[in-house]
Design a protein around this motif. Structure first.
Motif, PDB file in Angstrom:
ATOM      1  N   ARG A 219     -15.485  69.364 -21.652  1.00 34.35           N
ATOM      2  CA  ARG A 219     -13.882  69.928 -22.150  1.00 34.35           C
ATOM      3  C   ARG A 219     -13.419  70.219 -20.425  1.00 34.35           C
ATOM      4  O   ARG A 219     -11.930  69.349 -20.495  1.00 34.35           O
ATOM      5  CB  ARG A 219     -13.593  71.630 -22.976  1.00 34.35           C
ATOM      6  N   ASP A 220     -13.830  71.121 -19.425  1.00 31.59           N
ATOM      7  CA  ASP A 220     -13.087  70.986 -18.321  1.00 31.59           C
ATOM      8  C   ASP A 220     -13.072  68.715 -17.905  1.00 31.59           C
ATOM      9  O   ASP A 220     -11.757  69.714 -17.270  1.00 31.59           O
ATOM     10  CB  ASP A 220     -13.919  71.639 -17.286  1.00 31.59           C
ATOM     11  N   ILE A 225      -7.713  66.022 -16.436  1.00 29.16           N
ATOM     12  CA  ILE A 225      -7.725  64.549 -16.768  1.00 29.16           C
ATOM     13  C   ILE A 225      -5.986  64.492 -18.222  1.00 29.16           C
ATOM     14  O   ILE A 225      -5.376  63.919 -17.289  1.00 29.16           O
ATOM     15  CB  ILE A 225      -8.406  62.975 -17.210  1.00 29.16           C
ATOM     16  N   PHE A 226      -6.248  65.552 -18.656  1.00 28.60           N
ATOM     17  CA  PHE A 226      -4.995  65.106 -19.795  1.00 28.60           C
ATOM     18  C   PHE A 226      -4.381  66.863 -20.092  1.00 28.60           C
ATOM     19  O   PHE A 226      -4.099  66.752 -21.182  1.00 28.60           O
ATOM     20  CB  PHE A 226      -6.117  65.095 -21.323  1.00 28.60           C
ATOM     21  N   PRO A 235      -2.845  71.501 -10.823  1.00 29.85           N
ATOM     22  CA  PRO A 235      -2.545  70.113 -11.085  1.00 29.85           C
ATOM     23  C   PRO A 235      -3.753  69.289 -11.576  1.00 29.85           C
ATOM     24  O   PRO A 235      -5.012  69.253 -11.372  1.00 29.85           O
ATOM     25  CB  PRO A 235      -2.254  69.463  -9.632  1.00 29.85           C
ATOM     26  N   VAL A 236      -3.150  68.916 -12.866  1.00 33.53           N
ATOM     27  CA  VAL A 236      -3.629  67.884 -14.131  1.00 33.53           C
ATOM     28  C   VAL A 236      -4.001  66.182 -13.138  1.00 33.53           C
ATOM     29  O   VAL A 236      -4.597  65.229 -14.068  1.00 33.53           O
ATOM     30  CB  VAL A 236      -2.670  67.824 -15.495  1.00 33.53           C
ATOM     31  N   ASP A 237      -3.867  65.777 -12.244  1.00 35.53           N
ATOM     32  CA  ASP A 237      -3.694  64.655 -11.887  1.00 35.53           C
ATOM     33  C   ASP A 237      -5.147  64.771 -10.749  1.00 35.53           C
ATOM     34  O   ASP A 237      -5.671  63.986 -10.033  1.00 35.53           O
ATOM     35  CB  ASP A 237      -2.594  64.085 -10.799  1.00 35.53           C
ATOM     36  N   VAL A 279      -1.395  57.082 -11.482  1.00 33.34           N
ATOM     37  CA  VAL A 279      -1.580  58.609 -11.855  1.00 33.34           C
ATOM     38  C   VAL A 279      -1.521  58.129 -13.682  1.00 33.34           C
ATOM     39  O   VAL A 279      -2.755  57.968 -14.767  1.00 33.34           O
ATOM     40  CB  VAL A 279      -1.531  60.186 -12.277  1.00 33.34           C
ATOM     41  N   ALA A 280      -0.447  58.115 -13.955  1.00 35.55           N
ATOM     42  CA  ALA A 280      -0.137  58.161 -15.452  1.00 35.55           C
ATOM     43  C   ALA A 280      -0.725  56.176 -16.270  1.00 35.55           C
ATOM     44  O   ALA A 280      -1.138  56.448 -16.878  1.00 35.55           O
ATOM     45  CB  ALA A 280       1.793  57.544 -16.238  1.00 35.55           C
TER      46      ALA A 280
END
Length: 335
Positions: A219-220, A225-226, A235-237, A279-280
């Motif tokens: 899950r982490d 990533i998402f 930050p999720v990137d 990143v996207a």
């Protein structure tokens, strides 16, 4: 309080941590700034999931509620503080729980000392929790093993980052060593050992904790990533920019055809050179390959395996209910 809710247990854990750190301030004023950083991190959030699994491992093995159990469980949050401070240094992370990381505020030298102090204080709180020496010594064997494995897992993570392609088996091994065992499996064993669990019960408790610990890390990985930055507090990137060789990445490498596979390998870990569009695009490659869905499916299978093991545990009903709730907290979270 015979059967605390998760929120009540967290409040008790936080109370023990505040009292303990205040005492350390008084005894060692030269380290006040370091203790203040530990307190800042603790006050910034966190689910206290490791203390909760330790406490309910203790209750599952027949232990009764008391300050000794809460103090021993609280020590695991200090251990976690050590781990995240050092992890943030290695990952060059700028945020943790929505606030600046220690090395961003004070530099790497101070951050290393903050992490070191948190580790030493974790041992101090655990061994001074109030359990008889025999019980504490028996549980500390698990405690020591847990610390060694999380460091080994962190090192393996660093090693894999040097390889452009990794197997799913290697990525899963990192998930187990770096996070799964020290988050769920070993806290459960520590708690059960403090209560004097017999070998058979301990084995069955671990059968519940092992797949759940891996599911927690999966899950982490997915959140890295998402996830939603407003929920995760970081930050999720970052996992993409740092090039984490985690399970979603390993699955994407296996599932992608060329040229998508080569594009993912070339871009993953590109750091500051990656713009938002890059990143996207990399995130979309993981999604479109089916790796995200496959990781979710593995996570669900591991969670089901864990919950099935929980139904077979001969433990008090309040412990079973609490552990089932914790299993959902660990795997269905958004932070």
């Amino acid at each position: 309080m015979g059967t605390p809710s998760l929120d009540e247990l967290r409040a008790e854990v936080d109370g023990e941590l505040r009292r303990f750190l205040a005492a350390r301030r008084a005894e060692l004023p030269e380290a006040n700034d370091l203790v203040a950083e530990i307190e800042r991190l603790l006050d910034s959030g966190g689910k206290r999931i490791r203390p909760a699994f330790c406490y309910w491992g203790y209750r599952a093995a027949g232990g009764r509620h008391g300050p000794e159990a809460v103090r021993a469980a609280a020590s695991l949050e200090l251990l976690h503080t050590f781990a995240i401070v050092h992890d943030d240094i290695m990952d060059s992370s700028e945020e943790r729980r929505g606030i600046p990381t220690v090395h961003v505020r004070h530099g790497v030298d101070v951050a290393l000392l903050v992490g070191d102090l948190a580790l030493v204080l974790a041992d101090d709180l655990f061994l001074a929790s109030g359990f008889p020496p025999v019980a504490a010594g028996r549980a500390f064997e698990w405690y020591s093993r847990m610390r060694q494995q999380v460091i080994a897992g962190q090192y393996l993570d660093l090693q894999l980052a040097r390889h452009p392609v990794v197997s799913e088996a290697s990525a899963r091994r990192v998930a187990v060593l770096k996070s799964g065992r020290y988050t769920i499996e070993h806290p459960l064993a520590i708690g059960a050992s403090l209560a004097g669990a017999a070998a058979d019960l301990l084995t069955r408790v671990l059968a519940f904790g092992a797949p759940l610990g891996e599911a927690f890390q999966l899950r982490d990985d997915l959140l890295g990533i998402f996830g939603d930055r407003s929920a995760t507090g970081k930050p999720v990137d970052s996992d993409i920019r740092e090039g984490k060789r985690n399970v979603p990445f390993a699955k994407a490498i296996e599932l992608l055809a060329e040229p998508g596979r080569a594009s993912l390998v070339a871009g993953w870990g590109g750091g500051a050179a990656l713009n938002d569009a890059d990143v996207a695009r990399l995130r979309a490659l993981v999604e479109d390959s089916g790796a995200r869905a496959a990781t979710e499916a593995l996570l669900e299978a591991l969670t089901e395996e864990s919950l099935a093991a929980l139904t077979r545990l001969p433990i008090p009903p309040e412990a079973r209910a609490a552990l089932e709730e914790l299993a959902h907290v660990a795997t269905a979270r958004s932070t």
